[in-house]
Design an enzyme around this catalytic site. Structure first.
Site: not given
Ligand code: NAD
Length: 437
Positions: A95, A273, A289, A387
């Site tokens: 990202e 998030k 993990d 972005h």
């Protein structure tokens, strides 16, 4: 002085090396040279980060039906000071904006000393589900009466873990009312030291389940760890500089954004998030993990039956912004892919950690930095501006632009505020035919 060597040198001096001027604008080779300067990493460690370093034959030892190896960008966040010592944070993510944002937030925490972190002992828990128990309350007390014997049997499964200072720290028994019956849940609490610990505790749970079922006069069904790793918490705290943040109004708006996340599950999910953008990137880079950490995070975000945000923000007495984050962090330095994946080994060298607890604390500090960076952008200019310029770079790359062509195209897209693939293609054609300067 190299970065790292946490908890020993930080009391004496404040290293400066995680601030690498112009890191973002360097070539990959220049960045590698800068990291080599700041750490004691040798050339062969950088070679381990090349996509070709992880051969499909080696990958086949980790997973099944392997036909290749999937690569992701591996970067290093800069500017982090943790407990007074500079740390370079390895992050693997596809990202855009994530690594730059973490570095930027870490820079804003530096004037007030960076991040302070702490953690609990690395205790994981295995659950044994007992079924068909006639007298669950009495069975619970029978099991607790014989816990020393059960603990000895569990520890006997992993002499290596006991040798390095880990092993079972306790045993708890819960009664869970389910639809068809009351299940007895035996929890083995195990200090797993520098392991993530899933295999270690699962082995113990399977080994003692027969004995435990016998004591309960029932049968054992599930024997597996819980990913709600709430006995293995790591915490980070930082004071973010008011001026670097943009002033009092920005702080007030960040606090409003936090309040909304605390009150509204729809906002909390996105807030969390943002935290996981940082957390999962370090977890992945170090071969840990991601799903285990994510499952732990999500379960920890439910408080009194309601989903909420994992972090907290306040204004301190001086009017600066204080952020805190506490979450489960089941990560290891041994086991899983950590020792097998060449890039993960190199990433652990960059972070210069010597215990799983240190790694857990770095990860939580990164999550907090990431969270603050996202809140600040949202509370000021909005996410799209930053972005979109990165998105423009992606568009140019997908149209086949070279680095030089990409720079020109990205500048044009930003100027035109158009971020469409057809426009990129048109600009590229124009450029190659001698126009679009
Ligand atoms: P592991 O069994 O490979 O390694 C742990 C073992 O290493 C310990 O049991 C111990 O014997 C030994 N060891 C040597 N030095 C040690 C030290 N300093 N500290 C601690 N142990 C030391 O791995 P693990 O950590 O038990 O399990 C991790 C793996 O399990 C991960 O790959 C994870 O994806 C997988 N897994 C996860 C789940 C889940 O999260 N639900 C379930 C099953 C498996």
């Amino acid at each position: 002085m190299a970065v790292g060597r946490r908890r020993t040198e930080w009391r004496h001096t404040m290293a400066e090396n995680s601030r690498i001027a112009g890191f973002r604008n360097m070539t990959v080779d220049e960045r590698r040279a800068a990291i080599a300067d700041a750490t004691e990493l040798e050339a062969e460690s950088f070679a381990q980060m090349d996509a070709t370093a992880f051969a499909p034959e080696a990958a086949a030892d980790l997973s099944e039906n392997v036909i290749g190896v999937f690569s992701l960008p591996l970067g290093t966040a800069t500017n982090f000071t943790i407990n007074g010592t500079d740390v370079l944070v390895p992050m693997a993510t596809e990202e855009a904006s994530v690594i730059a944002a973490a570095s930027n937030a870490a820079r804003m925490a530096r004037p007030q000393g960076g991040f302070s972190t702490s953690s609990t002992r690395p205790v994981m828990q295995a659950q044994i589900q007992l079924i068909n128990v006639a007298d669950p309350h009495a069975a619970r007390t029978r099991i607790l009466e014989r816990q020393a014997e059960i603990i000895d049997l569990a520890n006997a499964q992993d002499p290596k873990l006991v040798e390095v200072g880990g092993g079972v720290t306790g045993l708890e028994v819960r009664l869970v009312e389910a639809r068809s019956e009351t299940y007895l849940l035996v929890h083995l609490l195990v200090d797993v030291r520098d392991a993530m610990g899933a295999n270690a505790v699962n082995t113990m749970a399977e080994a003692v389940s027969g004995t435990v079922a016998g004591i309960a006069e029932g049968e054992a069904l599930l024997r597996i760890l819980t990913n709600k790793a709430d006995r293995r918490l790591a915490r980070a705290r930082a004071v973010f500089d008011r001026e670097l943040l943009g002033g009092e109004e920005v702080i007030d708006n960040i606090l409003r954004a936090f309040e909304l996340a605390a009150a509204d599950p729809y906002r909390a999910a996105t807030h969390n998030k943002g935290i996981m953008n940082g957390v999962s990137a370090v977890v992945l880079a170090t071969g840990n993990d991601t799903r285990a950490v994510e499952a732990g995070a999500h379960s920890h975000a439910v408080v009194d039956g309601r989903y909420t945000c994992l972090s907290r923000f306040e204004k301190n007495a001086a009017g600066d912004l204080v952020g805190t984050l506490e979450m489960p962090m089941p990560v290891g330095l041994v086991g899983g892919a950590t020792k097998v994946h060449p890039a993960a080994r190199a990433a652990l060298q960059i972070a210069e950690v010597s215990t799983a607890q240190e790694l857990a604390e770095i990860i939580v500090a990164t999550g907090l930095a990431q969270n603050l960076a996202a809140l600040r952008v949202l509370a000021t200019e909005g996410v799209q501006r930053g972005h979109m310029s990165l998105h423009a770079k992606n568009l140019a790359a997908s149209a086949g632009a070279t680095a030089d062509e990409s720079a020109i195209i990205v500048a044009r897209l930003i100027e035109e505020k158009t971020f469409r693939f057809d426009r990129v293609q048109a600009l590229l054609t124009e450029l190659r035919s001698g126009g679009a300067r």
